[in-house]
Design a protein around this motif. Structure first.
Motif, PDB file in Angstrom:
ATOM      1  N   VAL A   5       0.936  -1.265   0.028  1.00  0.00           N
ATOM      2  CA  VAL A   5       0.092  -0.106   0.055  1.00  0.00           C
ATOM      3  C   VAL A   5       0.858   1.394   0.021  1.00  0.00           C
ATOM      4  N   GLN A   6       1.068   2.013  -1.262  1.00  0.00           N
ATOM      5  CA  GLN A   6       1.686   3.111  -1.165  1.00  0.00           C
ATOM      6  C   GLN A   6       0.785   4.451  -1.273  1.00  0.00           C
ATOM      7  N   GLY A   7       1.271   5.527  -1.003  1.00  0.00           N
ATOM      8  CA  GLY A   7       0.354   6.847  -1.074  1.00  0.00           C
ATOM      9  C   GLY A   7       0.922   7.821  -1.735  1.00  0.00           C
ATOM     10  N   THR A   8       0.106   8.901  -2.439  1.00  0.00           N
ATOM     11  CA  THR A   8       0.406   9.813  -2.957  1.00  0.00           C
ATOM     12  C   THR A   8       1.200  10.809  -2.196  1.00  0.00           C
ATOM     13  N   THR A   9       1.128  10.855  -0.785  1.00  0.00           N
ATOM     14  CA  THR A   9       1.507  11.808  -0.003  1.00  0.00           C
ATOM     15  C   THR A   9       1.581  11.086   1.323  1.00  0.00           C
ATOM     16  N   SER A  10       2.340  11.686   2.486  1.00  0.00           N
ATOM     17  CA  SER A  10       2.256  11.331   3.698  1.00  0.00           C
ATOM     18  C   SER A  10       0.728  11.608   4.206  1.00  0.00           C
ATOM     19  N   ASP A  11       0.287  10.633   5.025  1.00  0.00           N
ATOM     20  CA  ASP A  11      -1.176  10.757   5.685  1.00  0.00           C
ATOM     21  C   ASP A  11      -2.268  10.748   4.646  1.00  0.00           C
ATOM     22  N   ALA A  12      -1.980   9.790   3.542  1.00  0.00           N
ATOM     23  CA  ALA A  12      -2.989   9.579   2.699  1.00  0.00           C
ATOM     24  C   ALA A  12      -3.915   8.757   3.087  1.00  0.00           C
ATOM     25  N   GLY A  13      -3.391   7.721   4.027  1.00  0.00           N
ATOM     26  CA  GLY A  13      -4.336   6.759   4.668  1.00  0.00           C
ATOM     27  C   GLY A  13      -3.595   5.280   4.773  1.00  0.00           C
ATOM     28  N   LYS A  14      -2.202   5.481   4.321  1.00  0.00           N
ATOM     29  CA  LYS A  14      -1.553   4.000   4.112  1.00  0.00           C
ATOM     30  C   LYS A  14      -1.622   3.094   5.361  1.00  0.00           C
ATOM     31  N   GLU A 130       3.519  -1.797   3.820  1.00  0.00           N
ATOM     32  CA  GLU A 130       3.052  -0.364   3.657  1.00  0.00           C
ATOM     33  C   GLU A 130       4.294   0.563   3.370  1.00  0.00           C
ATOM     34  N   GLY A 131       4.049   1.389   2.337  1.00  0.00           N
ATOM     35  CA  GLY A 131       4.966   2.227   1.935  1.00  0.00           C
ATOM     36  C   GLY A 131       5.468   3.453   2.986  1.00  0.00           C
ATOM     37  N   ALA A 132       6.221   4.447   2.490  1.00  0.00           N
ATOM     38  CA  ALA A 132       6.297   5.716   3.120  1.00  0.00           C
ATOM     39  C   ALA A 132       6.548   6.656   2.241  1.00  0.00           C
ATOM     40  N   GLY A 133       5.733   8.105   2.659  1.00  0.00           N
ATOM     41  CA  GLY A 133       5.660   9.103   2.061  1.00  0.00           C
ATOM     42  C   GLY A 133       5.031   8.858   0.788  1.00  0.00           C
ATOM     43  N   SER A 134       5.834   8.922  -0.368  1.00  0.00           N
ATOM     44  CA  SER A 134       5.147   8.948  -1.748  1.00  0.00           C
ATOM     45  C   SER A 134       6.350   8.365  -2.621  1.00  0.00           C
ATOM     46  N   PRO A 135       5.979   7.362  -3.599  1.00  0.00           N
ATOM     47  CA  PRO A 135       6.957   6.954  -4.420  1.00  0.00           C
ATOM     48  C   PRO A 135       7.271   7.969  -5.301  1.00  0.00           C
ATOM     49  N   ALA A 136       6.776   8.896  -5.497  1.00  0.00           N
ATOM     50  CA  ALA A 136       7.052   9.892  -6.561  1.00  0.00           C
ATOM     51  C   ALA A 136       8.069  10.941  -6.099  1.00  0.00           C
ATOM     52  N   GLU A 137       8.591  10.899  -4.951  1.00  0.00           N
ATOM     53  CA  GLU A 137       9.739  11.800  -4.705  1.00  0.00           C
ATOM     54  C   GLU A 137      10.995  11.376  -5.435  1.00  0.00           C
ATOM     55  N   ILE A 138      11.133  12.116  -6.478  1.00  0.00           N
ATOM     56  CA  ILE A 138      12.172  11.426  -7.446  1.00  0.00           C
ATOM     57  C   ILE A 138      13.483  11.815  -7.032  1.00  0.00           C
ATOM     58  N   ASN A 139      13.532  12.829  -6.038  1.00  0.00           N
ATOM     59  CA  ASN A 139      14.847  13.003  -5.364  1.00  0.00           C
ATOM     60  C   ASN A 139      15.518  11.757  -4.580  1.00  0.00           C
ATOM     61  N   LEU A 140      14.483  11.086  -4.161  1.00  0.00           N
ATOM     62  CA  LEU A 140      14.802   9.717  -3.452  1.00  0.00           C
ATOM     63  C   LEU A 140      14.905   8.573  -4.054  1.00  0.00           C
ATOM     64  N   ARG A 141      14.489   8.503  -5.307  1.00  0.00           N
ATOM     65  CA  ARG A 141      14.405   7.295  -6.014  1.00  0.00           C
ATOM     66  C   ARG A 141      15.848   6.424  -5.975  1.00  0.00           C
ATOM     67  N   ASN A 143      18.543   4.202  -4.735  1.00  0.00           N
ATOM     68  CA  ASN A 143      18.791   3.636  -3.626  1.00  0.00           C
ATOM     69  C   ASN A 143      17.456   3.459  -2.734  1.00  0.00           C
ATOM     70  N   ASP A 144      16.329   3.687  -3.509  1.00  0.00           N
ATOM     71  CA  ASP A 144      15.002   3.505  -2.410  1.00  0.00           C
ATOM     72  C   ASP A 144      14.834   2.165  -1.839  1.00  0.00           C
ATOM     73  N   VAL A 145      14.488   2.327  -0.533  1.00  0.00           N
ATOM     74  CA  VAL A 145      14.037   0.907  -0.018  1.00  0.00           C
ATOM     75  C   VAL A 145      12.833   1.106   0.765  1.00  0.00           C
ATOM     76  N   ALA A 146      12.147   2.043   0.653  1.00  0.00           N
ATOM     77  CA  ALA A 146      10.856   2.319   1.306  1.00  0.00           C
ATOM     78  C   ALA A 146       9.587   2.277   0.468  1.00  0.00           C
ATOM     79  N   ASN A 147       9.619   2.231  -0.738  1.00  0.00           N
ATOM     80  CA  ASN A 147       8.507   2.397  -1.817  1.00  0.00           C
ATOM     81  C   ASN A 147       8.812   1.348  -3.007  1.00  0.00           C
ATOM     82  N   MET A 148       8.864   2.081  -4.339  1.00  0.00           N
ATOM     83  CA  MET A 148       9.142   1.006  -5.254  1.00  0.00           C
ATOM     84  C   MET A 148      10.421   0.461  -5.379  1.00  0.00           C
ATOM     85  N   GLY A 149      11.528   1.085  -4.893  1.00  0.00           N
ATOM     86  CA  GLY A 149      12.726   0.139  -4.790  1.00  0.00           C
ATOM     87  C   GLY A 149      12.565  -1.153  -4.045  1.00  0.00           C
TER      88      GLY A 149
END
Length: 487
Positions: A5-14, A130-141, A143-149
């Protein structure tokens, strides 16, 4: 099978939706466990294997009907500054890292994440991730380990959640999806729109447009559930859940800069006879019955924060007028004479003078005390009360105030009360969760007539409400098919 379960933002309801999905699967006779690869939060829980994980995963474990385990959140980051955090891997602190150091460490920590995930897969029929924050934070893509990584490394299907109550839901979903790589887009099995209020017919044209543009289905639209309560992952709730403040026990909690485990106060926020107010930077502590100093990730830093805000003077004035003061964990340490941190475990090495209200002092060490406890709370002139809770602290406290402990646990003692009965300190987080100990503390604070509900039942009710909403408003056939789908 698994689903992330990923979210578009923090506190999206993940967190809430993941808990609800865990309960739905459990109802269907599927053994299920929660999982969050990486969590950044100061709200944490102690696990059955004496580790430390985010509180959201402990609540999700309850939704699954199992005990929380360190495998459910293998990486927990506890910020101690704007650019640094304590890094906890497999439930145990391994040290402090700044953002650049941790980013370089991610490839190594991914091994621990995947090992925990695979252990859960081997023990349970399903894992809800559960993911963290948003997978679209391209500055964190990178080595990502929290979402799509993580999802790519674990070959895990994904749904994306967005909160329509915040506005811009279609822009959030469309933009998030379009910022994903082709392989990540393929991994997305659909969307859930969360917290909708109004006539759903007004959404249909937008849903049709979104599905046509991105080629993914909206699997469900969850209604706004008024009064829903599940423990927050990190953000402090600014509002009292019961707003009628007449004839109530009044409690003030200063929001310190590194406040930890503010979920300690959830049961008080829910109570109709209690007015609990979180006091923010720049605001004076108001007239009240009880001031509670909360837990802190950096006790000495927060002692300075209290003094900078003038809250120490407010607290001393409160005591002169006969008000009560309670300290929990770091707040308890602040009530003593000194807090020493000789090795800089929570910041710069050194010593800070405490508030001087209890004859004790604390030395911060490198080894954390992590344990879940049960015992008996013995306030003077009260019958013994059962107490449960958990300890998460690196401080070792000593002093003459400890010679008459108020709480007796299985293997040690805890908590002190001042000779005048106005000041009470304890290391136990979750001390309000058990009705007997909560009732005893409220009695000590000056109200003998407040009945305390069973907080565990309140939490169960919240989990069941979101599970009921998922069963009613989400296409579970497609969702279960997505969980088994090869990506």
């Amino acid at each position: 099978m698994s689903l992330m379960v990923q979210g578009t933002t923090s506190d999206a309801g993940k967190s809430v939706i993941a808990a609800g999905l865990c309960r739905v699967l459990r109802r269907r006779g599927i053994t299920v466990a929660p999982f969050k690869p990486q969590n950044m939060a100061l709200n944490s829980a102690v696990t059955i294997d004496d580790g430390e994980i985010g509180r959201a995963q402990a609540v999700q474990a309850q939704a699954c009907g199992i005990e929380p385990h360190s495998d459910m959140n293998p990486v927990l980051l506890k910020p101690n500054s704007d650019i640094g955090a304590q890094v906890i891997v497999n439930g145990q602190a391994i040290g402090e890292m700044n953002a650049v150091e941790y980013h370089a460490f991610k490839p190594e920590v991914l091994k621990a994440i995947l090992a925990s995930y695979h252990r859960l897969q081997n023990h349970y029929q399903a894992v809800v991730v559960e993911g963290a924050g948003s997978p679209a934070e391209i500055n964190l893509r990178d080595n990502d380990v929290a979402n799509m990584g993580f999802a790519e490394a674990a070959d895990c299907p994904v749904i994306i959640v967005s909160d329509i109550d915040r506005g811009g839901v279609f822009a959030h979903l469309y933009g998030t999806f379009k910022l994903l790589s082709p392989s990540e887009q393929k991994r997305v099995k659909g969307f859930i729109i969360n917290r909708f209020r109004g006539d759903i017919k007004l959404l249909y044209s937008g849903i049709d447009w979104l599905e046509k543009e991105v080629g993914k289905q909206v699997l469900g639209v969850l209604p706004y559930l008024h009064g829903l309560h599940l423990e927050a992952e990190d953000a402090v709730a600014e509002q009292q859940l019961n707003t009628d403040r007449s004839d109530k026990l009044t409690i003030a909690v200063p929001v310190i800069s590194r406040m930890s485990n503010h979920t300690d106060f959830d049961v008080l926020r829910l109570h109709p006879d209690i007015d609990i107010q979180f006091i923010w930077k720049g605001q004076p502590l108001p007239a009240c019955d009880l001031i509670i100093l909360p837990g802190s990730k950096s006790t000495r830093t927060d002692l300075a924060f209290i003094r900078d805000n003038g809250w120490d003077k407010d607290l001393f004035r409160h005591l002169r007028y006969g008000g009560k003061v309670m300290g929990i964990c770091g707040g308890y340490q602040m009530l003593g004479q000194w807090v020493h941190d000789p090795k800089g475990s929570e910041g710069d090495a050194g010593s800070t003078e405490g508030l001087g209200l209890l004859a004790l002092e604390t030395t911060i060490g490198e080894q954390k005390q992590l344990r879940r406890v049960t015992g008996v709370l013995n306030f003077p002139d009260q019958l013994p009360a059962k107490v449960t809770g958990y300890e998460i602290h690196a401080g070792m406290t000593s002093g003459s105030a400890l010679e008459q402990p108020v709480i007796r646990l299985q293997h040690h003692t805890d908590a002190v009360i001042s000779d005048d009965g106005l000041i009470f300190g304890t290391y136990l987080h979750g001390i309000f969760d058990h009705a007997e100990s909560c009732q005893a503390i409220l009695h000590w604070a000056g109200r003998q007539d407040i009945e305390v509900p069973d907080y565990d039942k309140i939490r169960e009710h919240g989990i069941d409400r979101i599970a009921d909403a998922i069963e009613e408003h989400v296409d579970m056939y497609r969702l279960l098919a997505a969980m088994s789908d090869c990506c």
